[in-house]
Design an enzyme around this catalytic site. Structure first.
Site, mmCIF file in Angstrom:
data_model
loop_
_atom_site.group_PDB
_atom_site.id
_atom_site.type_symbol
_atom_site.label_atom_id
_atom_site.label_comp_id
_atom_site.label_asym_id
_atom_site.label_seq_id
_atom_site.Cartn_x
_atom_site.Cartn_y
_atom_site.Cartn_z
ATOM 1 N N TYR A 90 33.213 33.082 20.970
ATOM 2 C CA TYR A 90 34.521 34.169 20.344
ATOM 3 C C TYR A 90 35.511 33.872 21.374
ATOM 4 O O TYR A 90 36.343 35.303 20.857
ATOM 5 C CB TYR A 90 33.701 34.487 19.875
ATOM 6 C CG TYR A 90 32.103 34.559 19.085
ATOM 7 C CD1 TYR A 90 32.545 33.060 18.688
ATOM 8 C CD2 TYR A 90 31.326 35.403 18.688
ATOM 9 C CE1 TYR A 90 31.016 32.728 17.549
ATOM 10 C CE2 TYR A 90 30.614 35.005 17.521
ATOM 11 C CZ TYR A 90 30.620 33.492 16.980
ATOM 12 O OH TYR A 90 29.046 33.434 16.571
ATOM 13 N N TRP A 128 26.768 27.817 24.550
ATOM 14 C CA TRP A 128 27.793 26.668 23.614
ATOM 15 C C TRP A 128 27.459 25.466 23.393
ATOM 16 O O TRP A 128 26.611 24.869 25.082
ATOM 17 C CB TRP A 128 29.321 26.581 24.092
ATOM 18 C CG TRP A 128 29.914 25.491 23.109
ATOM 19 C CD1 TRP A 128 30.659 24.999 23.398
ATOM 20 C CD2 TRP A 128 30.290 25.856 21.594
ATOM 21 N NE1 TRP A 128 31.460 23.949 22.474
ATOM 22 C CE2 TRP A 128 30.811 24.944 21.388
ATOM 23 C CE3 TRP A 128 29.370 26.185 20.994
ATOM 24 C CZ2 TRP A 128 31.331 23.953 20.798
ATOM 25 C CZ3 TRP A 128 29.796 25.974 19.700
ATOM 26 C CH2 TRP A 128 30.412 25.181 18.996
ATOM 27 N N GLU A 180 23.479 27.961 20.022
ATOM 28 C CA GLU A 180 24.279 28.036 19.110
ATOM 29 C C GLU A 180 24.563 27.125 18.406
ATOM 30 O O GLU A 180 24.183 27.384 16.801
ATOM 31 C CB GLU A 180 25.633 28.329 19.473
ATOM 32 C CG GLU A 180 26.564 28.573 18.691
ATOM 33 C CD GLU A 180 27.763 29.262 19.186
ATOM 34 O OE1 GLU A 180 27.443 30.115 20.420
ATOM 35 O OE2 GLU A 180 28.725 29.591 18.331
ATOM 36 N N TYR A 239 35.384 21.485 22.438
ATOM 37 C CA TYR A 239 35.086 20.940 21.672
ATOM 38 C C TYR A 239 35.816 19.403 22.350
ATOM 39 O O TYR A 239 37.130 19.097 21.599
ATOM 40 C CB TYR A 239 36.123 21.324 20.483
ATOM 41 C CG TYR A 239 35.999 22.706 20.246
ATOM 42 C CD1 TYR A 239 34.440 22.416 19.192
ATOM 43 C CD2 TYR A 239 35.739 24.122 20.405
ATOM 44 C CE1 TYR A 239 34.320 23.945 18.416
ATOM 45 C CE2 TYR A 239 35.312 24.708 19.897
ATOM 46 C CZ TYR A 239 34.521 24.936 18.841
ATOM 47 O OH TYR A 239 34.312 26.677 18.774
ATOM 48 N N TYR A 294 23.386 34.723 9.349
ATOM 49 C CA TYR A 294 25.160 35.070 9.648
ATOM 50 C C TYR A 294 25.704 35.053 8.437
ATOM 51 O O TYR A 294 25.420 34.496 7.255
ATOM 52 C CB TYR A 294 25.369 33.987 10.785
ATOM 53 C CG TYR A 294 25.313 32.404 10.539
ATOM 54 C CD1 TYR A 294 26.541 31.728 9.593
ATOM 55 C CD2 TYR A 294 24.578 31.947 11.133
ATOM 56 C CE1 TYR A 294 26.522 30.659 8.990
ATOM 57 C CE2 TYR A 294 25.085 30.350 11.603
ATOM 58 C CZ TYR A 294 25.714 29.837 9.883
ATOM 59 O OH TYR A 294 26.026 28.225 10.259
ATOM 60 N N SER A 295 27.093 35.046 8.267
ATOM 61 C CA SER A 295 27.470 35.264 7.076
ATOM 62 C C SER A 295 27.070 36.064 5.893
ATOM 63 O O SER A 295 26.816 35.792 5.435
ATOM 64 C CB SER A 295 28.106 33.824 6.606
ATOM 65 O OG SER A 295 28.655 33.126 7.715
ATOM 66 N N GLY A 353 28.778 36.588 2.939
ATOM 67 C CA GLY A 353 29.744 34.863 2.719
ATOM 68 C C GLY A 353 31.105 34.840 3.236
ATOM 69 O O GLY A 353 31.741 34.039 2.756
ATOM 70 N N LYS A 372 30.582 40.849 10.057
ATOM 71 C CA LYS A 372 31.427 41.465 10.529
ATOM 72 C C LYS A 372 32.694 42.002 10.316
ATOM 73 O O LYS A 372 33.263 41.217 9.033
ATOM 74 C CB LYS A 372 32.344 39.426 11.254
ATOM 75 C CG LYS A 372 33.561 39.897 12.200
ATOM 76 C CD LYS A 372 34.809 39.363 10.983
ATOM 77 C CE LYS A 372 35.861 39.771 11.915
ATOM 78 N NZ LYS A 372 37.059 39.920 11.322
ATOM 79 N N ARG A 385 35.747 49.434 6.646
ATOM 80 C CA ARG A 385 34.343 48.421 6.083
ATOM 81 C C ARG A 385 33.799 48.803 7.663
ATOM 82 O O ARG A 385 32.334 48.295 6.831
ATOM 83 C CB ARG A 385 34.801 47.049 5.979
ATOM 84 C CG ARG A 385 36.116 47.288 4.686
ATOM 85 C CD ARG A 385 36.291 45.757 4.561
ATOM 86 N NE ARG A 385 37.223 45.115 5.573
ATOM 87 C CZ ARG A 385 38.337 44.528 4.968
ATOM 88 N NH1 ARG A 385 39.199 45.981 4.384
ATOM 89 N NH2 ARG A 385 39.210 44.512 5.971
#
Ligand code: NAP
Length: 336
Positions: free
Chosen positions: A68, A99, A130, A142, A229-230, A233, A283, A289
């Protein structure tokens, strides 16, 4: 199906007292602040300010990761709030992630030590794999070949797990878990011969449009806490989010239930998950918020409302990770 035990437990949670047990004897706060913000568009210092505010608001869990690229800010914020006397280290629950370029056993401990050095903390509370997919180890997080194709690495999840067990034994992490594992991959670990420490949690996408009934049931049966997670949405960032799924927070059912309780669709979505024993890690890097998302302990949804929301399941992921769908351990092929 709701488990009555987790339902009952969730009704007793309060803003001050909201942790649930893990199978290894530790506890996890049922809400945490997700800390992934696009590093290209998030101003420096944002994560630090937001984590400090979140601690003042009452959050005690922080979900972070080396990739992150803001773990130093999250660690700094936690340390500052310890120094100013707001919290003690043992009040805070930090989840870090291994990772995919660090799956070979000899790279596991150095990766966790790198996270600890970045955080400037002595231990993390939870360290999780992860993704079940390994990438070629090296400088690049990556790695790609000259044709732009991701370079994978052979994965032996059991060997990676054994290296994680050694990290727990060395006191570098209090608990061990996984993320984005399907049932088969969880079973691989659970059935490993000589398993020393069981995974206490599986962090996966989970919200009213993707309720995960089968995986939740499997995890319940195996004493694995699901971390969703999320839960709102996602950020609907086209670079990694499946935008075919409509925006969750505009759903009419969430809006109308929210009106009844004078709550926002976001608060209703979060309450839905915690009331079924699922940990949420919304998040936000916005002060209002962050504050509002934590206000989910002063109302509860009726059984009928819970059923109605379970019925919203579309079985569509926002986070599909399709760019890695040809990886041998891509977790989302099966309907699990
Ligand atoms: P999320 O928490 O569902 O949604 C975040 C988005 O919603 C942000 O754009 C945020 O914007 C916005 N938001 C926050 N509160 C809101 C509210 N009350 N009303 C309207 N919009 C609101 O999505 P996520 O970031 O994908 O997931 C949360 C965390 O889960 C991540 O930060 C990360 O820690 C973790 N995660 C893990 C994995 C994994 O593979 N293990 C994958 C994805 C995510 P503002 O910041 O502007 O408020």
């Amino acid at each position: 199906m709701l488990s009555h035990q987790s339902e009952k437990m969730s009704l007793m949670l309060t803003a001050k007292n909201h942790s649930i047990p893990l199978s290894d004897g530790n506890r996890i706060p049922i809400i945490g602040l997700g800390t992934y913000g696009d590093p290209r568009t998030t101003p420096k210092g944002t994560a630090r300010e937001c984590v400090k505010l979140a601690i003042d608001v009452g959050y005690r869990q922080f979900d972070g990761a080396l990739v992150y690229f803001n773990e130093h800010e999250v660690g700094q914020a936690i340390r500052e709030k310890i120094t100013d006397g707001t919290v003690r280290r043992e009040d805070i629950f930090y989840c870090g992630k291994l990772w995919s370029t660090f799956h070979p056993p000899e790279l596991v401990r150095p990766a966790l030590e790198r996270t600890l050095k970045t955080l400037q903390l002595d231990y993390v509370d939870l360290y999780i794999i992860e993704l079940p997919m390994a990438f070629k180890p090296g400088d690049k997080f990556y790695p790609k070949d000259k044709n732009g194709k991701y370079i994978y690495h052979e994965t032996d999840l059991c060997a990676t797990w054994e290296a994680l067990e050694a990290c727990k034994d060395a006191g570098l992490t209090k608990s061990l878990g996984v993320s984005n594992f399907n049932q088969r991959q969880l079973e691989l670990i659970l059935n490993k011969s000589g398993l020393k420490h069981r995974p206490v949690s599986n962090q996966v996408e989970c919200h009213p449009y993707f309720t995960q009934p089968k995986l939740l049931e499997f995890c319940r049966q195996n004493d694995i806490v699901v971390v969703g997670y999320s839960p709102l949405g996602t950020s609907r960032d086209a670079s990694w989010v499946n935008l075919k799924c409509p925006p969750l927070l505009e759903d009419e059912v969430l809006v109308s239930i929210g009106k009844k309780y004078n709550k926002s669709p976001a608060q209703v979505a979060l309450r839905f998950n915690i009331q079924r024993g699922v940990v949420v890690i919304p998040k936000s890097f916005n002060p209002q918020r962050i504050t509002k998302n934590f206000q989910i302990f002063d109302f509860s949804l009726t059984d009928d409302e819970m059923k109605l929301m379970e019925g919203l399941n579309k079985n569509i992921r926002f986070v599909e990770l399709l760019m890695w769908s040809d990886h041998p351990e891509y977790p989302f092929h099966d309907d699990y």
